[in-house]
Design a protein around this motif. Structure first.
Motif, PDB file in Angstrom:
ATOM      1  N   ILE A 103       0.816  -1.213   0.000  1.00 28.81           N
ATOM      2  CA  ILE A 103       0.000   0.000   0.000  1.00 28.81           C
ATOM      3  C   ILE A 103       0.848   1.260   0.000  1.00 28.81           C
ATOM      4  CG2 ILE A 103      -1.849  -1.188   1.222  1.00 28.81           C
ATOM      5  CD1 ILE A 103      -1.069   0.527   3.697  1.00 28.81           C
ATOM      6  N   GLY A 104       2.154   1.133   0.310  1.00 28.13           N
ATOM      7  CA  GLY A 104       2.983   2.322   0.315  1.00 28.13           C
ATOM      8  C   GLY A 104       4.375   2.068   0.855  1.00 28.13           C
ATOM      9  N   THR A 105       5.260   3.014   0.610  1.00 29.12           N
ATOM     10  CA  THR A 105       6.639   2.988   1.097  1.00 29.12           C
ATOM     11  C   THR A 105       6.848   4.202   1.993  1.00 29.12           C
ATOM     12  OG1 THR A 105       7.390   1.891  -0.921  1.00 29.12           O
ATOM     13  CG2 THR A 105       9.071   2.978   0.422  1.00 29.12           C
ATOM     14  N   GLY A 106       7.576   4.018   3.099  1.00 27.23           N
ATOM     15  CA  GLY A 106       7.806   5.111   4.023  1.00 27.23           C
ATOM     16  C   GLY A 106       9.223   5.151   4.528  1.00 27.23           C
ATOM     17  N   ASN A 107       9.513   6.139   5.353  1.00 30.15           N
ATOM     18  CA  ASN A 107      10.840   6.326   5.920  1.00 30.15           C
ATOM     19  C   ASN A 107      10.771   6.340   7.441  1.00 30.15           C
ATOM     20  OD1 ASN A 107      12.598   7.003   3.437  1.00 30.15           O
ATOM     21  ND2 ASN A 107      10.853   8.386   3.213  1.00 30.15           N
ATOM     22  N   VAL A 108      11.747   5.697   8.059  1.00 28.27           N
ATOM     23  CA  VAL A 108      11.852   5.719   9.510  1.00 28.27           C
ATOM     24  C   VAL A 108      11.988   7.170   9.967  1.00 28.27           C
ATOM     25  CG1 VAL A 108      13.265   5.008  11.483  1.00 28.27           C
ATOM     26  CG2 VAL A 108      12.870   3.415   9.569  1.00 28.27           C
ATOM     27  N   ALA A 109      11.304   7.505  11.057  1.00 30.80           N
ATOM     28  CA  ALA A 109      11.332   8.840  11.673  1.00 30.80           C
ATOM     29  C   ALA A 109      10.601   9.893  10.844  1.00 30.80           C
ATOM     30  CB  ALA A 109      12.755   9.295  11.961  1.00 30.80           C
ATOM     31  N   ALA A 110       9.786   9.455   9.873  1.00 33.55           N
ATOM     32  CA  ALA A 110       8.981  10.384   9.080  1.00 33.55           C
ATOM     33  C   ALA A 110       7.545   9.878   9.051  1.00 33.55           C
ATOM     34  CB  ALA A 110       9.529  10.510   7.661  1.00 33.55           C
ATOM     35  N   ALA A 111       6.603  10.785   8.931  1.00 37.60           N
ATOM     36  CA  ALA A 111       5.191  10.407   8.942  1.00 37.60           C
ATOM     37  C   ALA A 111       4.844   9.575   7.710  1.00 37.60           C
ATOM     38  CB  ALA A 111       4.321  11.653   9.001  1.00 37.60           C
ATOM     39  N   PHE A 112       4.095   8.510   7.930  1.00 35.42           N
ATOM     40  CA  PHE A 112       3.586   7.652   6.856  1.00 35.42           C
ATOM     41  C   PHE A 112       2.081   7.858   6.773  1.00 35.42           C
ATOM     42  CE2 PHE A 112       1.531   3.716   5.502  1.00 35.42           C
ATOM     43  CZ  PHE A 112       2.209   3.431   4.322  1.00 35.42           C
ATOM     44  N   ASN A 113       1.555   7.949   5.566  1.00 32.62           N
ATOM     45  CA  ASN A 113       0.115   8.147   5.376  1.00 32.62           C
ATOM     46  C   ASN A 113      -0.289   7.521   4.045  1.00 32.62           C
ATOM     47  OD1 ASN A 113      -2.518   8.978   5.157  1.00 32.62           O
ATOM     48  ND2 ASN A 113      -2.113  11.149   5.492  1.00 32.62           N
ATOM     49  N   ALA A 114      -0.960   6.379   4.111  1.00 29.39           N
ATOM     50  CA  ALA A 114      -1.414   5.719   2.884  1.00 29.39           C
ATOM     51  C   ALA A 114      -2.545   4.755   3.207  1.00 29.39           C
ATOM     52  CB  ALA A 114      -0.265   4.964   2.211  1.00 29.39           C
ATOM     53  N   SER A 115      -3.516   4.701   2.328  1.00 25.36           N
ATOM     54  CA  SER A 115      -4.618   3.729   2.406  1.00 25.36           C
ATOM     55  C   SER A 115      -5.267   3.667   3.777  1.00 25.36           C
ATOM     56  CB  SER A 115      -4.123   2.336   1.992  1.00 25.36           C
ATOM     57  OG  SER A 115      -3.712   2.336   0.646  1.00 25.36           O
ATOM     58  N   GLY A 116      -5.392   4.810   4.420  1.00 27.98           N
ATOM     59  CA  GLY A 116      -6.108   4.856   5.691  1.00 27.98           C
ATOM     60  C   GLY A 116      -5.275   4.655   6.931  1.00 27.98           C
ATOM     61  N   LEU A 117      -3.973   4.466   6.802  1.00 29.11           N
ATOM     62  CA  LEU A 117      -3.094   4.322   7.965  1.00 29.11           C
ATOM     63  C   LEU A 117      -2.152   5.516   8.052  1.00 29.11           C
ATOM     64  CD1 LEU A 117      -1.967   0.573   8.034  1.00 29.11           C
ATOM     65  CD2 LEU A 117      -3.801   1.671   9.321  1.00 29.11           C
ATOM     66  N   GLN A 118      -2.057   6.091   9.262  1.00 22.74           N
ATOM     67  CA  GLN A 118      -1.120   7.186   9.512  1.00 22.74           C
ATOM     68  C   GLN A 118      -0.331   6.870  10.789  1.00 22.74           C
ATOM     69  OE1 GLN A 118      -2.744  11.253   9.280  1.00 22.74           O
ATOM     70  NE2 GLN A 118      -4.640  10.370   8.472  1.00 22.74           N
ATOM     71  N   PHE A 119       0.993   6.949  10.692  1.00 22.21           N
ATOM     72  CA  PHE A 119       1.833   6.688  11.853  1.00 22.21           C
ATOM     73  C   PHE A 119       3.246   7.157  11.566  1.00 22.21           C
ATOM     74  CE2 PHE A 119       1.917   2.812   9.244  1.00 22.21           C
ATOM     75  CZ  PHE A 119       3.283   2.667   9.027  1.00 22.21           C
ATOM     76  N   THR A 120       4.072   7.162  12.612  1.00 19.63           N
ATOM     77  CA  THR A 120       5.506   7.405  12.468  1.00 19.63           C
ATOM     78  C   THR A 120       6.254   6.296  13.189  1.00 19.63           C
ATOM     79  OG1 THR A 120       5.237   9.805  12.343  1.00 19.63           O
ATOM     80  CG2 THR A 120       7.422   8.983  12.932  1.00 19.63           C
ATOM     81  N   LEU A 121       7.136   5.613  12.483  1.00 22.18           N
ATOM     82  CA  LEU A 121       8.004   4.602  13.086  1.00 22.18           C
ATOM     83  C   LEU A 121       9.276   5.311  13.521  1.00 22.18           C
ATOM     84  CD1 LEU A 121       8.791   1.709  13.802  1.00 22.18           C
ATOM     85  CD2 LEU A 121       9.561   1.407  11.441  1.00 22.18           C
ATOM     86  N   ALA A 122       9.495   5.402  14.832  1.00 22.11           N
ATOM     87  CA  ALA A 122      10.635   6.161  15.361  1.00 22.11           C
ATOM     88  C   ALA A 122      11.942   5.392  15.211  1.00 22.11           C
ATOM     89  CB  ALA A 122      10.396   6.486  16.831  1.00 22.11           C
ATOM     90  N   ASP A 123      13.014   6.144  15.037  1.00 22.06           N
ATOM     91  CA  ASP A 123      14.361   5.563  15.054  1.00 22.06           C
ATOM     92  C   ASP A 123      14.740   5.273  16.505  1.00 22.06           C
ATOM     93  OD1 ASP A 123      16.988   4.866  14.152  1.00 22.06           O
ATOM     94  OD2 ASP A 123      17.664   6.845  14.829  1.00 22.06           O
ATOM     95  N   GLY A 124      15.466   4.169  16.719  1.00 21.43           N
ATOM     96  CA  GLY A 124      15.896   3.815  18.071  1.00 21.43           C
ATOM     97  C   GLY A 124      17.395   3.970  18.239  1.00 21.43           C
ATOM     98  N   ALA A 125      17.871   3.621  19.434  1.00 19.52           N
ATOM     99  CA  ALA A 125      19.305   3.686  19.686  1.00 19.52           C
ATOM    100  C   ALA A 125      20.074   2.720  18.799  1.00 19.52           C
ATOM    101  CB  ALA A 125      19.587   3.385  21.157  1.00 19.52           C
ATOM    102  N   THR A 126      19.414   1.603  18.450  1.00 16.27           N
ATOM    103  CA  THR A 126      20.000   0.640  17.521  1.00 16.27           C
ATOM    104  C   THR A 126      19.241   0.704  16.210  1.00 16.27           C
ATOM    105  OG1 THR A 126      20.588  -0.838  19.361  1.00 16.27           O
ATOM    106  CG2 THR A 126      20.589  -1.787  17.140  1.00 16.27           C
ATOM    107  N   ASP A 127      19.968   0.909  15.102  1.00 12.09           N
ATOM    108  CA  ASP A 127      19.316   1.078  13.799  1.00 12.09           C
ATOM    109  C   ASP A 127      18.624  -0.203  13.340  1.00 12.09           C
ATOM    110  OD1 ASP A 127      20.171   3.732  13.511  1.00 12.09           O
ATOM    111  OD2 ASP A 127      22.103   3.094  12.652  1.00 12.09           O
ATOM    112  N   PHE A 128      17.562  -0.008  12.574  1.00  8.66           N
ATOM    113  CA  PHE A 128      16.894  -1.148  11.951  1.00  8.66           C
ATOM    114  C   PHE A 128      17.783  -1.745  10.858  1.00  8.66           C
ATOM    115  CE2 PHE A 128      13.060   1.244  13.362  1.00  8.66           C
ATOM    116  CZ  PHE A 128      12.468   0.239  14.138  1.00  8.66           C
ATOM    117  N   LYS A 129      17.610  -3.039  10.647  1.00  6.33           N
ATOM    118  CA  LYS A 129      18.272  -3.753   9.560  1.00  6.33           C
ATOM    119  C   LYS A 129      17.221  -4.240   8.576  1.00  6.33           C
ATOM    120  CE  LYS A 129      22.378  -3.382  11.403  1.00  6.33           C
ATOM    121  NZ  LYS A 129      23.382  -2.457  10.827  1.00  6.33           N
ATOM    122  N   GLU A 130      17.649  -4.490   7.351  1.00  3.24           N
ATOM    123  CA  GLU A 130      16.714  -5.025   6.359  1.00  3.24           C
ATOM    124  C   GLU A 130      16.114  -6.331   6.870  1.00  3.24           C
ATOM    125  OE1 GLU A 130      18.270  -5.331   2.425  1.00  3.24           O
ATOM    126  OE2 GLU A 130      19.001  -3.264   2.379  1.00  3.24           O
TER     127      GLU A 130
END
Length: 216
Positions: A103-130
């Motif tokens: 339904i969409g592509t987003g960026n960590v620490a940035a607002a996501f808004n697509a197909s009825g979902l809105q949220f922000t996935l925060a960056d943590g002390a340890t970075d996400f991995k693929e």
């Protein structure tokens, strides 16, 4: 000259064939503010839903999901958020809907808004991995149906049903009956939104076909 009377569309007049015992039909709520005709092509919205996100066990990154706003275009079910690009203090993710489609592509620490979902996935002390992922479960929403229009953004831009009978919902949400699967529908008896073009009607028929409603 006597008075001329015009006969309206009869309920179910658009049906050439359907499943026995009315199994192609469902009882639903028609969204308030509408006056629908028999054969009206409909879309669906979700009202009052909530969402809960859970990080997958084994994630490398420890960022957390912020509050999730669920809009009318969302669907009940489980969404998958997967990190597809890792970066220091950042990252790229994809969100897959309950139907398995992105339904969409987003960026960590940035607002996501697509197909009825809105949220922000925060960056943590340890970075996400693929491959890090979250499940987002949307539930408790009430499905309501309204006139299909490809210009809408609330979910009703996806044609998914046909009103079996006329429904006057101008005074509030009103029960109605729809045909939403396994049907051959007479295209000449379908009712589209005012101003629908030939190309838009073709789009609506194509969307209905994904629900096994075939125009004939």
């Amino acid at each position: 000259m006597g008075t001329v009377f015009y006969e309206g569309t009869h309920r179910g007049e658009f049906i050439e064939a359907e499943l026995p015992d009315n199994l192609s039909r469902d009882s639903v709520l028609i969204l308030s503010g509408q006056s629908l005709k028999a054969g009206h092509v409909l879309g669906k919205i979700l009202v009052g839903a909530t969402a809960v996100a859970v990080a997958a066990a084994g994630n490398t990154g420890n960022g957390v999901m912020g509050a999730i706003t669920v809009g009318a275009a969302a669907a009940n079910g489980i969404y998958q958020l997967v990190i597809v690009g890792a970066a220091a203090n950042a990252g790229v993710f994809e969100v897959e809907g309950p139907d398995g489609k992105i339904i969409g592509t987003g960026n960590v620490a940035a607002a996501f808004n697509a197909s009825g979902l809105q949220f922000t996935l925060a960056d943590g002390a340890t970075d996400f991995k693929e491959g890090d992922r979250f499940t987002i479960t949307v539930s408790a929403g009430t499905a309501k149906y309204k006139e299909w229009n490809p210009a809408s953004t609330d979910g009703s831009q996806n044609a998914c049903a046909i009103s079996y009978d006329a429904v006057d919902a101008t005074g509030g949400d009103t029960p109605g009956v729809i045909v939403d699967h396994e049907c051959r529908a007479l295209t000449g008896s379908l009712v589209w939104f005012s101003g629908a073009t030939t190309n838009q009607i073709a789009m609506g028929l194509s969307q209905l076909a994904t629900h096994r409603i075939k125009g004939v």
